[in-house]
Design a protein around this motif. Structure first.
Motif, PDB file in Angstrom:
ATOM      1  N   ALA A  22      68.505  76.413 -56.295  1.00 10.55           N
ATOM      2  CA  ALA A  22      68.607  77.650 -57.085  1.00 10.55           C
ATOM      3  C   ALA A  22      67.816  77.524 -58.377  1.00 10.55           C
ATOM      4  N   VAL A  23      67.863  76.359 -59.003  1.00 11.69           N
ATOM      5  CA  VAL A  23      67.102  76.132 -60.231  1.00 11.69           C
ATOM      6  C   VAL A  23      65.608  76.100 -59.935  1.00 11.69           C
ATOM      7  N   ALA A  24      65.213  75.407 -58.881  1.00  9.35           N
ATOM      8  CA  ALA A  24      63.797  75.314 -58.523  1.00  9.35           C
ATOM      9  C   ALA A  24      63.211  76.679 -58.184  1.00  9.35           C
ATOM     10  N   ASP A  25      64.034  77.574 -57.643  1.00  7.60           N
ATOM     11  CA  ASP A  25      63.564  78.882 -57.193  1.00  7.60           C
ATOM     12  C   ASP A  25      63.817  79.993 -58.208  1.00  7.60           C
ATOM     13  N   ARG A  26      64.148  79.629 -59.443  1.00  4.44           N
ATOM     14  CA  ARG A  26      64.460  80.669 -60.428  1.00  4.44           C
ATOM     15  C   ARG A  26      63.241  81.547 -60.710  1.00  4.44           C
ATOM     16  N   HIS A  27      63.495  82.782 -61.104  1.00  3.81           N
ATOM     17  CA  HIS A  27      62.439  83.751 -61.340  1.00  3.81           C
ATOM     18  C   HIS A  27      61.761  83.500 -62.687  1.00  3.81           C
ATOM     19  N   PRO A  28      60.537  83.977 -62.858  1.00  8.87           N
ATOM     20  CA  PRO A  28      59.880  83.844 -64.170  1.00  8.87           C
ATOM     21  C   PRO A  28      60.743  84.452 -65.276  1.00  8.87           C
ATOM     22  N   GLY A  29      60.935  83.684 -66.348  1.00 10.50           N
ATOM     23  CA  GLY A  29      61.749  84.147 -67.459  1.00 10.50           C
ATOM     24  C   GLY A  29      63.240  83.960 -67.265  1.00 10.50           C
ATOM     25  N   GLU A  30      63.639  83.424 -66.117  1.00  6.05           N
ATOM     26  CA  GLU A  30      65.056  83.244 -65.800  1.00  6.05           C
ATOM     27  C   GLU A  30      65.493  81.833 -66.158  1.00  6.05           C
ATOM     28  N   SER A  31      66.635  81.717 -66.835  1.00  8.61           N
ATOM     29  CA  SER A  31      67.172  80.403 -67.166  1.00  8.61           C
ATOM     30  C   SER A  31      67.859  79.783 -65.952  1.00  8.61           C
ATOM     31  N   ALA A  32      68.138  78.490 -66.044  1.00  9.43           N
ATOM     32  CA  ALA A  32      68.865  77.826 -64.960  1.00  9.43           C
ATOM     33  C   ALA A  32      70.230  78.479 -64.760  1.00  9.43           C
ATOM     34  N   LEU A  33      70.919  78.786 -65.845  1.00  9.47           N
ATOM     35  CA  LEU A  33      72.238  79.413 -65.751  1.00  9.47           C
ATOM     36  C   LEU A  33      72.148  80.767 -65.060  1.00  9.47           C
ATOM     37  N   ALA A  34      71.170  81.574 -65.442  1.00  8.38           N
ATOM     38  CA  ALA A  34      71.022  82.897 -64.831  1.00  8.38           C
ATOM     39  C   ALA A  34      70.708  82.777 -63.343  1.00  8.38           C
ATOM     40  N   ALA A  35      69.864  81.811 -62.995  1.00  7.45           N
ATOM     41  CA  ALA A  35      69.520  81.616 -61.580  1.00  7.45           C
ATOM     42  C   ALA A  35      70.739  81.186 -60.776  1.00  7.45           C
ATOM     43  N   LEU A  36      71.540  80.314 -61.342  1.00  7.13           N
ATOM     44  CA  LEU A  36      72.733  79.844 -60.643  1.00  7.13           C
ATOM     45  C   LEU A  36      73.783  80.945 -60.526  1.00  7.13           C
ATOM     46  N   ARG A  37      73.899  81.771 -61.552  1.00  3.98           N
ATOM     47  CA  ARG A  37      74.813  82.918 -61.477  1.00  3.98           C
ATOM     48  C   ARG A  37      74.401  83.844 -60.339  1.00  3.98           C
ATOM     49  N   ARG A  38      73.115  84.130 -60.271  1.00  2.69           N
ATOM     50  CA  ARG A  38      72.603  85.031 -59.239  1.00  2.69           C
ATOM     51  C   ARG A  38      72.807  84.432 -57.848  1.00  2.69           C
ATOM     52  N   ALA A  39      72.506  83.144 -57.699  1.00  6.34           N
ATOM     53  CA  ALA A  39      72.652  82.495 -56.396  1.00  6.34           C
ATOM     54  C   ALA A  39      74.114  82.466 -55.962  1.00  6.34           C
ATOM     55  N   PHE A  40      75.016  82.222 -56.907  1.00  7.92           N
ATOM     56  CA  PHE A  40      76.428  82.197 -56.544  1.00  7.92           C
ATOM     57  C   PHE A  40      76.903  83.590 -56.141  1.00  7.92           C
ATOM     58  N   ALA A  41      76.473  84.611 -56.863  1.00  6.98           N
ATOM     59  CA  ALA A  41      76.856  85.984 -56.513  1.00  6.98           C
ATOM     60  C   ALA A  41      76.365  86.335 -55.110  1.00  6.98           C
ATOM     61  N   ASP A  42      75.146  85.905 -54.774  1.00  6.52           N
ATOM     62  CA  ASP A  42      74.613  86.164 -53.432  1.00  6.52           C
ATOM     63  C   ASP A  42      75.437  85.436 -52.366  1.00  6.52           C
ATOM     64  N   ALA A  43      75.827  84.192 -52.665  1.00  3.93           N
ATOM     65  CA  ALA A  43      76.613  83.404 -51.706  1.00  3.93           C
ATOM     66  C   ALA A  43      77.982  84.029 -51.468  1.00  3.93           C
ATOM     67  N   VAL A  44      78.597  84.536 -52.530  1.00  6.94           N
ATOM     68  CA  VAL A  44      79.896  85.182 -52.388  1.00  6.94           C
ATOM     69  C   VAL A  44      79.766  86.476 -51.592  1.00  6.94           C
ATOM     70  N   ALA A  45      78.729  87.239 -51.884  1.00  7.15           N
ATOM     71  CA  ALA A  45      78.512  88.488 -51.152  1.00  7.15           C
ATOM     72  C   ALA A  45      78.321  88.226 -49.653  1.00  7.15           C
ATOM     73  N   ALA A  46      77.667  87.104 -49.342  1.00  6.59           N
ATOM     74  CA  ALA A  46      77.439  86.742 -47.940  1.00  6.59           C
ATOM     75  C   ALA A  46      78.616  85.984 -47.334  1.00  6.59           C
TER      76      ALA A  46
END
Length: 214
Positions: A80-104
């Motif tokens: 999730a950290v390696a794939d973070r978007h431009p301008g995205e922090s590690a925390l923001a990327a991990l939040r997004r990845a976790f939200a996606d995992a929960v949704a799935a």
């Protein structure tokens, strides 16, 4: 010397995957019915109608028969950290990845179903193995954060950030398991954990909102 054709190689690989899945399915059924510690490799081999040696060839450890998402789990936070978007922090990327995992309702996030969750919680061996996987996931996250920030892997900031981020994910994983064991359906668990995850990640925002930004 004759070489194996691509078709033959593909069929052989398919057969290996089918055998592996067959063994895993029978093992999981027996573990749920009898308990992990109480079930032997010989019983699994007999149920799958294969030799005991075949089971150990496919699964080096007995717990590998249960935790078949080990690599995906251990790598998830680092990826999730390696794939973070431009301008995205590690925390923001991990939040997004976790939200996606929960949704799935991803099993890697903890959505394993009540029988599987009970099997894990009732087994000292599997519970210990799961703690080790959480540790592995945190260590891989630390390496990813070091790469993202240009720091050494043993840098105290990297280690502290990985520990904090890993701890939130560990708490949320166990929360999903707790709600599963309490009999809540997955849709309800997802709604509950989505709200609770927002509060948990908010705790880290003051310290990590700008850390390891792509």
């Amino acid at each position: 010397m004759a070489t194996q054709t691509p078709v033959a190689a593909g069929l052989r690989e398919t057969k290996k995957q089918e055998t592996r899945q067959l063994i895993s399915d029978h093992a999981t059924r027996l573990f749920i019915a009898q308990g992990f510690e109480q079930t032997t490799i010989a019983e699994i081999a007999a149920a799958a109608r294969v030799a005991k040696k075949t089971v150990t060839n496919y699964f080096a450890r007995k717990e590998d028969l249960v935790l078949d998402h080990q690599e995906a789990f251990a790598a998830s936070l680092a990826e999730a950290v390696a794939d973070r978007h431009p301008g995205e922090s590690a925390l923001a990327a991990l939040r997004r990845a976790f939200a996606d995992a929960v949704a799935a309702q991803d099993p890697v996030a903890g959505f394993s179903g009540p029988e599987f969750a009970r099997m894990i919680s009732d087994s000292p061996t599997l519970s210990t193995c799961l703690r080790g996987l959480h540790d592995q996931r945190e260590h891989r996250l630390a390496r990813a954060l070091a790469d993202a920030t240009g720091a050494q892997a043993d840098d105290i900031t990297v280690r502290a950030a990985a520990a904090l981020l890993g701890a939130v994910h560990r708490v949320l994983f166990h929360r999903i398991q707790e709600l599963t064991l309490a009999g809540h359906p997955n849709d309800r668990i997802a709604r509950t954990v989505t709200a609770e995850a927002a509060r948990a990640f908010d705790v880290l925002e003051p310290a990590l909102s700008g850390y390891a930004t792509a």
